[in-house]
Design an enzyme around this catalytic site. Structure first.
Site, PDB file in Angstrom:
ATOM      1  N   LYS A  43       0.845  -1.202   0.000  1.00  9.24           N
ATOM      2  CA  LYS A  43       0.000   0.000   0.000  1.00  9.24           C
ATOM      3  C   LYS A  43       0.877   1.248   0.000  1.00  9.24           C
ATOM      4  O   LYS A  43       2.060   1.181   0.348  1.00  9.24           O
ATOM      5  CB  LYS A  43      -0.927  -0.027   1.219  1.00  9.24           C
ATOM      6  CG  LYS A  43      -0.206   0.057   2.557  1.00  9.24           C
ATOM      7  CD  LYS A  43      -1.167  -0.223   3.723  1.00  9.24           C
ATOM      8  CE  LYS A  43      -0.420  -0.154   5.043  1.00  9.24           C
ATOM      9  NZ  LYS A  43      -1.245  -0.620   6.175  1.00  9.24           N
ATOM     10  N   TYR A 259      16.273  29.906   9.413  1.00 14.70           N
ATOM     11  CA  TYR A 259      15.082  30.685   9.754  1.00 14.70           C
ATOM     12  C   TYR A 259      14.886  30.748  11.256  1.00 14.70           C
ATOM     13  O   TYR A 259      15.033  29.737  11.950  1.00 14.70           O
ATOM     14  CB  TYR A 259      13.844  30.043   9.123  1.00 14.70           C
ATOM     15  CG  TYR A 259      13.717  30.290   7.646  1.00 14.70           C
ATOM     16  CD1 TYR A 259      13.622  31.585   7.132  1.00 14.70           C
ATOM     17  CD2 TYR A 259      13.660  29.219   6.765  1.00 14.70           C
ATOM     18  CE1 TYR A 259      13.487  31.801   5.779  1.00 14.70           C
ATOM     19  CE2 TYR A 259      13.516  29.419   5.399  1.00 14.70           C
ATOM     20  CZ  TYR A 259      13.430  30.718   4.921  1.00 14.70           C
ATOM     21  OH  TYR A 259      13.285  30.924   3.581  1.00 14.70           O
TER      22      TYR A 259
HETATM   23  C1  LIG Z   1      -0.427  -1.633   6.822  1.00 16.80           C
HETATM   24  C2  LIG Z   1      -1.005  -2.961   7.166  1.00 16.80           C
HETATM   25  C3  LIG Z   1      -0.176  -4.093   7.264  1.00 16.80           C
HETATM   26  C4  LIG Z   1       1.328  -3.997   7.213  1.00 16.80           C
HETATM   27  O1  LIG Z   1       1.798  -3.429   8.421  1.00 16.80           O
HETATM   28  P1  LIG Z   1       3.352  -3.327   8.769  1.00 16.80           P
HETATM   29  O2  LIG Z   1       3.384  -2.917  10.193  1.00 16.80           O
HETATM   30  O3  LIG Z   1       3.909  -2.276   7.864  1.00 16.80           O
HETATM   31  O4  LIG Z   1       3.969  -4.640   8.522  1.00 16.80           O
HETATM   32  C5  LIG Z   1      -0.788  -5.317   7.446  1.00 16.80           C
HETATM   33  N1  LIG Z   1      -2.133  -5.432   7.569  1.00 16.80           N
HETATM   34  C6  LIG Z   1      -2.953  -4.359   7.521  1.00 16.80           C
HETATM   35  C7  LIG Z   1      -4.423  -4.560   7.688  1.00 16.80           C
HETATM   36  C8  LIG Z   1      -2.423  -3.090   7.325  1.00 16.80           C
HETATM   37  O5  LIG Z   1      -3.233  -2.032   7.301  1.00 16.80           O
END
Ligand SMILES: *Cc1c(COP(=O)(O)O)cnc(C)c1O
Length: 370
Positions: A43, A259
């Site tokens: 994702k 800044y």
């Molecule tokens: C993002 C997500 C993962 C992966 O999580 P990590 O901590 O990056 O390994 C797995 N399952 C779901 C439902 C997620 O939203």
């Protein structure tokens, strides 16, 4: 992991993505979860590293056949990216379908993760013959169907190929919530006999055998980010963020930097201005150090849009214009840089901006640029 800092390149902030390290992390997780399938969560464009390249690499080299994305449109793009590497891969869409996106699922053969009774009903009406996953909420109160809806969902007679849930506190292995959610998951999943089960992301996958079930769903650990918010020796770094020194100067005691003039020299010092800023997704709140001149050198003053200043006074080797400072990678753990920015490695990676050059390395050599 080889250090990709040297070599000619345009003076731009760059993320080098070591595909061999990505694969090494996949193998480490797959071995830890032997007997269970190791899926890959890609994702948010594989946490900013590029979902198409990452997924193809894991499919071709490691035989990964199951991927998770958040949105149906991302799933459609991924399906196309995997056309040759893994045409029959299963692509789960975590956010599930609605009436407007259902056609994307059908057209690109994406598997919806159903999170509510409403989504389950939609699927039963419009795509009952296609497989779907069911996300059950076991206490995180984020995504997933509540336990009270499970009877109604199971009565719909959907073709479920996975029941899953997500742990809220797996980054703290001793947290009592982990075992509470595991028991709740086991009880809930028992209402769907014969359906494969998945509970764990990166952290859960490393918690113990009882958390692995039939499939683990790591994201962060694949990308070299520890889910425990501090470096973990089992996980090798994948991404290296470097940026070039564009100016050097000497400052007298009392002179200030940046800044707001928030930083002032306590002694005569040498300053290096580096081409990386919040416009590249590097947080304005950053504190901490970057590795240059053979040592970690502290950030001096506020990060601005395109630039950040380092105090290189104590660097054991002289720093030159064009030399690259590493903000995370083999010398500086991404978890440490993230902590110094008041965040976690996950956020640091996913925020890296479009202006950054991305280079993919295999065998220490550049295999592709993006
Ligand atoms: C993002 C997500 C993962 C992966 O999580 P990590 O901590 O990056 O390994 C797995 N399952 C779901 C439902 C997620 O939203």
């Amino acid at each position: 992991m080889r250090n990709p800092i040297s070599g000619p390149m345009e003076s731009r902030p760059t993320v080098d993505i070591d595909l061999d390290s990505l694969c090494a992390n996949y193998r480490m997780l797959a071995k830890a979860a032997e007997g269970a399938e190791t899926a890959a969560v890609v994702k948010c464009d594989a946490y900013g590293l590029g979902a198409a390249v990452v997924a193809r690499e894991l499919a071709k080299r490691e035989g990964c056949r199951t991927f998770f994305v958040a949105y149906a449109s991302d799933g459609a793009e991924l399906r196309e990216a995997l056309e040759y590497a893994a045409p029959s891969a299963t692509i789960y869409v975590l956010n599930g379908p609605d009436a407007d996106t259902l056609n994307i699922f059908t057209e690109h053969v994406l598997t919806p993760v159903l999170n509510t009774l409403e989504q389950a009903r939609l699927c039963a009406e419009r795509c009952a013959r296609a497989p779907a996953a069911l996300h059950i909420d076991t206490g995180m109160n984020r995504l997933g169907a509540p336990l009270t809806e499970l009877s109604a969902i199971s009565a719909l007679g959907l073709k479920l190929d996975l029941v899953m849930s997500h742990l809220a506190c797996s980054s703290e292995p001793a947290h009592p919530m982990n075992e509470r959610q595991r028991r709740a998951f086991e009880e809930a999943a028992a209402r769907f006999p014969g359906v494969r089960r998945s509970l764990s992301a990166s952290a859960g996958a490393l918690l113990g055998a009882q958390y692995r079930y039939d499939m683990i769903r790591p994201g962060a650990a694949l990308y070299g980010v520890s889910p425990f918010d501090r470096p973990d020796p089992r996980i090798v770094p994948v991404a290296t963020l470097t940026a070039p020194v564009v100016q050097l100067r000497d400052a007298k005691a009392g002179e200030c930097v940046g800044y707001g003039a928030t930083w002032s020299a306590k002694r005569p010092c040498r300053l290096a201005t580096v081409a990386l800023g919040y416009g590249d997704g590097f947080p304005r709140s950053a504190d901490g150090s970057a590795f240059v001149g053979g040592a970690p050198c502290p950030i001096a003053g506020r990060v601005s849009m395109d630039l950040v200043v380092l105090d290189v006074t104590d660097a054991p080797q002289p720093v030159a214009i064009g030399e690259r400072a590493e903000f995370f990678g083999p010398h500086i753990a991404i978890e440490d840089t993230a902590a110094a920015c008041g965040t976690i490695g996950y956020e640091l990676l996913t925020r890296l901006g479009r202006r950054l050059k991305r280079r993919y390395l295999r065998d220490g050599r550049i295999a592709a640029e993006g």
